[in-house]
Design a protein around this motif. Structure first.
Motif, PDB file in Angstrom:
ATOM      1  N   VAL A  41      79.788  27.881  40.332  1.00  0.00           N
ATOM      2  CA  VAL A  41      80.049  26.443  40.413  1.00  0.00           C
ATOM      3  C   VAL A  41      81.290  26.188  41.260  1.00  0.00           C
ATOM      4  CG1 VAL A  41      80.564  24.366  39.065  1.00  0.00           C
ATOM      5  CG2 VAL A  41      78.940  26.061  38.188  1.00  0.00           C
ATOM      6  N   TRP A  42      82.314  26.987  41.045  1.00  0.00           N
ATOM      7  CA  TRP A  42      83.549  26.878  41.819  1.00  0.00           C
ATOM      8  C   TRP A  42      83.694  28.103  42.704  1.00  0.00           C
ATOM      9  CZ3 TRP A  42      87.630  25.413  37.559  1.00  0.00           C
ATOM     10  CH2 TRP A  42      87.376  24.101  37.124  1.00  0.00           C
ATOM     11  N   MET A  72      83.545  29.177  35.475  1.00  0.00           N
ATOM     12  CA  MET A  72      83.000  28.383  36.582  1.00  0.00           C
ATOM     13  C   MET A  72      82.848  29.219  37.859  1.00  0.00           C
ATOM     14  SD  MET A  72      82.272  25.313  35.627  1.00  0.00           S
ATOM     15  CE  MET A  72      81.713  25.962  34.073  1.00  0.00           C
TER      16      MET A  72
END
Length: 122
Positions: A115-116, A110
């Motif tokens: 995304v993170w 991620m």
């Protein structure tokens, strides 16, 4: 069958060295030591896997199974006791490391996809 188990233990110990190096590299940001959430995730990952692998009964046999009596060698006795202590919780370490490896892989994936965000602690 025990020899196959022992050979996989040797292979696992090599992987632990690689994972420990990755965890160490995770604490360095632009040439400066620091810590982020990802650094701690990788550190917990290698710690749980190490507790699982170093608590294996094959390692216990390698340390203490060669001699009839290990109490005469204090270092060997201490190492055997340490492995025995880890061995008592071998199944707990197996489940915890299994879950944490999956989480670590997911976390790194991620973060690498953007995304993170890997939060820095210091």
């Amino acid at each position: 069958m025990q020899n196959v188990h022992r050979y996989f233990l040797y292979l696992a110990l090599v992987f632990l060295i690689v994972l420990a190096r990755d965890a160490w590299d995770g604490f360095w940001f632009d040439g400066h030591f620091g810590a982020g959430v990802g650094s701690l995730v990788l550190l917990v990952n290698v710690t749980l896997l190490s507790c699982y692998a170093l608590g294996c009964h094959s390692l216990r046999h390698l340390i203490g199974g060669i001699r009839d009596r290990i109490s005469g060698t204090p270092i060997r006795q201490q190492a055997y006791d340490c492995v025995s202590c880890l061995n008592r919780r071998h199944m707990l370490f197996a489940w915890c490391s299994l879950i944490w490896v999956a989480f670590s892989d997911f976390y790194v994936r991620m973060c690498s996809m953007g995304v993170w965000t890997d939060w820095r602690i210091f």
